[in-house]
Design an enzyme around this catalytic site. Sequence first.
Site, PDB file in Angstrom:
ATOM      1  N   LYS A 100     -42.981 -39.639  28.079  1.00  0.00           N
ATOM      2  CA  LYS A 100     -44.126 -40.155  28.641  1.00  0.00           C
ATOM      3  C   LYS A 100     -43.676 -41.178  29.879  1.00  0.00           C
ATOM      4  CE  LYS A 100     -46.899 -44.011  28.199  1.00  0.00           C
ATOM      5  NZ  LYS A 100     -46.996 -44.082  29.742  1.00  0.00           N
ATOM      6  N   GLY A 125     -39.447 -51.249  28.057  1.00  0.00           N
ATOM      7  CA  GLY A 125     -40.670 -51.852  28.646  1.00  0.00           C
ATOM      8  C   GLY A 125     -40.529 -53.234  28.287  1.00  0.00           C
ATOM      9  N   GLY A 184     -43.030 -53.473  23.019  1.00  0.00           N
ATOM     10  CA  GLY A 184     -42.066 -53.147  22.167  1.00  0.00           C
ATOM     11  C   GLY A 184     -42.097 -53.749  20.713  1.00  0.00           C
ATOM     12  N   GLU A 227     -35.226 -51.331  24.597  1.00  0.00           N
ATOM     13  CA  GLU A 227     -35.013 -51.947  25.727  1.00  0.00           C
ATOM     14  C   GLU A 227     -35.941 -52.848  26.153  1.00  0.00           C
ATOM     15  OE1 GLU A 227     -31.799 -52.108  26.847  1.00  0.00           O
ATOM     16  OE2 GLU A 227     -30.869 -50.233  25.744  1.00  0.00           O
ATOM     17  N   CYS A 273     -35.129 -55.375  34.576  1.00  0.00           N
ATOM     18  CA  CYS A 273     -35.118 -56.152  33.451  1.00  0.00           C
ATOM     19  C   CYS A 273     -33.651 -57.164  33.404  1.00  0.00           C
ATOM     20  CB  CYS A 273     -35.014 -55.409  32.234  1.00  0.00           C
ATOM     21  SG  CYS A 273     -33.765 -53.958  32.439  1.00  0.00           S
ATOM     22  N   GLU A 312     -40.271 -63.995  32.050  1.00  0.00           N
ATOM     23  CA  GLU A 312     -39.573 -62.970  33.063  1.00  0.00           C
ATOM     24  C   GLU A 312     -40.711 -62.806  34.013  1.00  0.00           C
ATOM     25  OE1 GLU A 312     -39.882 -59.088  31.279  1.00  0.00           O
ATOM     26  OE2 GLU A 312     -38.058 -58.600  32.262  1.00  0.00           O
TER      27      GLU A 312
HETATM   28  P1  NAD Z   1     -44.907 -51.794  29.496  1.00  0.00           P
HETATM   29  O1  NAD Z   1     -44.511 -52.449  28.094  1.00  0.00           O
HETATM   30  O2  NAD Z   1     -46.166 -52.250  30.002  1.00  0.00           O
HETATM   31  O3  NAD Z   1     -44.786 -50.533  29.422  1.00  0.00           O
HETATM   32  C1  NAD Z   1     -43.707 -49.826  29.048  1.00  0.00           C
HETATM   33  C2  NAD Z   1     -44.282 -48.138  28.725  1.00  0.00           C
HETATM   34  O4  NAD Z   1     -44.906 -48.469  27.512  1.00  0.00           O
HETATM   35  C3  NAD Z   1     -45.341 -47.557  29.601  1.00  0.00           C
HETATM   36  O5  NAD Z   1     -44.831 -46.264  29.936  1.00  0.00           O
HETATM   37  C4  NAD Z   1     -46.555 -47.800  28.942  1.00  0.00           C
HETATM   38  O6  NAD Z   1     -47.531 -46.760  29.412  1.00  0.00           O
HETATM   39  C5  NAD Z   1     -46.262 -47.518  27.422  1.00  0.00           C
HETATM   40  N1  NAD Z   1     -47.164 -48.185  26.840  1.00  0.00           N
HETATM   41  C6  NAD Z   1     -48.035 -49.096  26.702  1.00  0.00           C
HETATM   42  N2  NAD Z   1     -48.537 -49.670  25.805  1.00  0.00           N
HETATM   43  C7  NAD Z   1     -48.217 -48.765  24.729  1.00  0.00           C
HETATM   44  C8  NAD Z   1     -48.501 -48.524  23.461  1.00  0.00           C
HETATM   45  N3  NAD Z   1     -49.346 -49.160  22.610  1.00  0.00           N
HETATM   46  N4  NAD Z   1     -47.805 -47.736  22.823  1.00  0.00           N
HETATM   47  C9  NAD Z   1     -46.519 -46.783  23.391  1.00  0.00           C
HETATM   48  N5  NAD Z   1     -46.329 -47.003  24.592  1.00  0.00           N
HETATM   49  C10 NAD Z   1     -47.165 -47.812  25.373  1.00  0.00           C
HETATM   50  O7  NAD Z   1     -43.745 -52.581  30.557  1.00  0.00           O
HETATM   51  P2  NAD Z   1     -43.691 -52.208  31.735  1.00  0.00           P
HETATM   52  O8  NAD Z   1     -44.843 -53.109  32.807  1.00  0.00           O
HETATM   53  O9  NAD Z   1     -43.747 -50.751  32.279  1.00  0.00           O
HETATM   54  O10 NAD Z   1     -42.275 -52.517  32.334  1.00  0.00           O
HETATM   55  C11 NAD Z   1     -41.646 -53.794  32.607  1.00  0.00           C
HETATM   56  C12 NAD Z   1     -41.065 -54.443  31.400  1.00  0.00           C
HETATM   57  O11 NAD Z   1     -40.045 -53.424  31.245  1.00  0.00           O
HETATM   58  C13 NAD Z   1     -40.268 -55.544  31.605  1.00  0.00           C
HETATM   59  O12 NAD Z   1     -40.476 -56.443  30.653  1.00  0.00           O
HETATM   60  C14 NAD Z   1     -38.961 -55.419  31.744  1.00  0.00           C
HETATM   61  O13 NAD Z   1     -37.897 -56.213  31.323  1.00  0.00           O
HETATM   62  C15 NAD Z   1     -38.810 -54.056  30.873  1.00  0.00           C
HETATM   63  N6  NAD Z   1     -37.497 -53.304  30.850  1.00  0.00           N
HETATM   64  C16 NAD Z   1     -36.552 -53.284  30.194  1.00  0.00           C
HETATM   65  C17 NAD Z   1     -35.324 -52.489  30.402  1.00  0.00           C
HETATM   66  C18 NAD Z   1     -34.103 -52.607  29.537  1.00  0.00           C
HETATM   67  O14 NAD Z   1     -33.426 -51.440  29.819  1.00  0.00           O
HETATM   68  N7  NAD Z   1     -34.056 -53.644  28.835  1.00  0.00           N
HETATM   69  C19 NAD Z   1     -35.551 -51.684  31.595  1.00  0.00           C
HETATM   70  C20 NAD Z   1     -36.504 -51.703  32.579  1.00  0.00           C
HETATM   71  C21 NAD Z   1     -37.615 -52.536  32.228  1.00  0.00           C
END
Ligand code: NAD
Length: 449
Positions: A154, A207, A212, A229, A263, A356
């Site tokens: 997804k 995310g 997470g 992650e 991130c 962040e």
């Molecule tokens: P997010 O947590 O809002 O969303 C991430 C993904 O999860 C999206 O595809 C979203 O649709 C999905 N999602 C949302 N609600 C969900 C649920 N209830 N169940 C399952 N999936 C769900 O994050 P974002 O705003 O897309 O990305 C930014 C964040 O990601 C930042 O905090 C960043 O640090 C982190 N990030 C971490 C890494 C790493 O490798 N550590 C890499 C890139 C981004």
Amino acid sequence: MAQFTVLNPATEQPVTTVTQVSAEETDAAIARAAAAQASWRAVAPGDRASLLRRFAAAVDAHVDELASLEVAGSGHPIGQARWEAGHVRDVLLYYSATPERLIGKQIPVAGGLNVTFHEPVGVVGLIVPWNFPMPIFSWGMAPALASGNTVVAKPAELTPLTAVRIGELALEAGLPEGVLQVLPGKGSVVGQRLVDHPQVRKIVFTGSTEVGSQVMAGCARHIKRVTLELGGKSANIVFADADLERAAATAPYAVFDNAGQDCCARSRILVQRSVLDRFMALFEPAVQGVAVGDPASAGTEMGPLISAAHREHVASYVPDGAPVAFRGRAPDGPGYWYPPTVLAPVGADDPAYTEEVFGPVVTVTPFEDEADAIAIANDSVYGLAGGIWSGDPERARAVATKVRTGRIRINGTPIDMRAPHGGFKLSGIGREMGRYGIEEFLEYKSVIG
Ligand code: NAD
């Protein structure tokens, strides 16, 4: 059927419309993935390897197309987007070497032999954020497929286009139907269903820490494997004995790359107090020199933020009266632009310093000595990345061992993406890439006889 219009973040103009998948369609995709898994697992290791190499070749033949999609749909500068598409090819090639090397162990035991087998976990659910749609997709998808799993992926709501196209390329390359499926849709619908469905045996989530943590709780209900992650707030530590010119010249790119939507952004710069003024004098022209503008232009180093809502979120960390030391430039007019922004001095309770930001905002904080630098770097709920600048390699190495973070680069040495990476503390569990990557996708069966 819900429709989602992808907007070009640099122009605010529609790029295309995508149909979002429902919970019922997600269930049907999971059933197809489960059915396909038995035959995918049975493909001879050498044949699975060669299919992954054909998939890599298909991606390679479409690098420019994928890069253009990422420029239009995510606002990534074209040079970066080309690297990202090429990286998907490289990750597929890297993991294409593994199907033939999933070697178990023989353990002598009384009365016979104990043999361990590596087996795929089954159906893997891959949930991807919007900041690096291609690389993060590949880090979960390639090792999962290489080890004989099928994948239901997804992409993020805002940035589905490249993942959808890569899914088509997989089919064109000959991967059987159902082995890799890409489902654009909402996190609360498709993502949640992947977490809740008992037939999905592992979730790879990248995310925010907030989502997470919910994902981990959901996986617990089915004792489902999960790799997380998550967020970061990484320190870039500059000692007085460092090459200050290089440290200051590269610091903007350590935090403003991808408009700070990274991130691993080193968004807290810690500078030894005795060289703070000199560092700031060097840092200011470096920040102002960052080329912010049209992501389709070859010379652009930083593009727009992903959306209007995200720009508002980033701007909330720089309210009126915020301690702005200096700023870079950003275009006027349409597009979700935000200039590179340096905050100093900041209080230890300033949200720009503790949270962040996920945008082009960096704080600069002085420190006294080694112990102080380590204490400040570790004073964060996160532990994802970091940097150390020092002319003394022994000191740099000693400090690196004491900073609680998943990945640290010394004196700007480039990261080799084949090395395992992942976070400490609230930045996550599990490791991607490297040897650990494949281990996250395997069960270990012990057979005694
Ligand atoms: P997010 O947590 O809002 O969303 C991430 C993904 O999860 C999206 O595809 C979203 O649709 C999905 N999602 C949302 N609600 C969900 C649920 N209830 N169940 C399952 N999936 C769900 O994050 P974002 O705003 O897309 O990305 C930014 C964040 O990601 C930042 O905090 C960043 O640090 C982190 N990030 C971490 C890494 C790493 O490798 N550590 C890499 C890139 C981004």
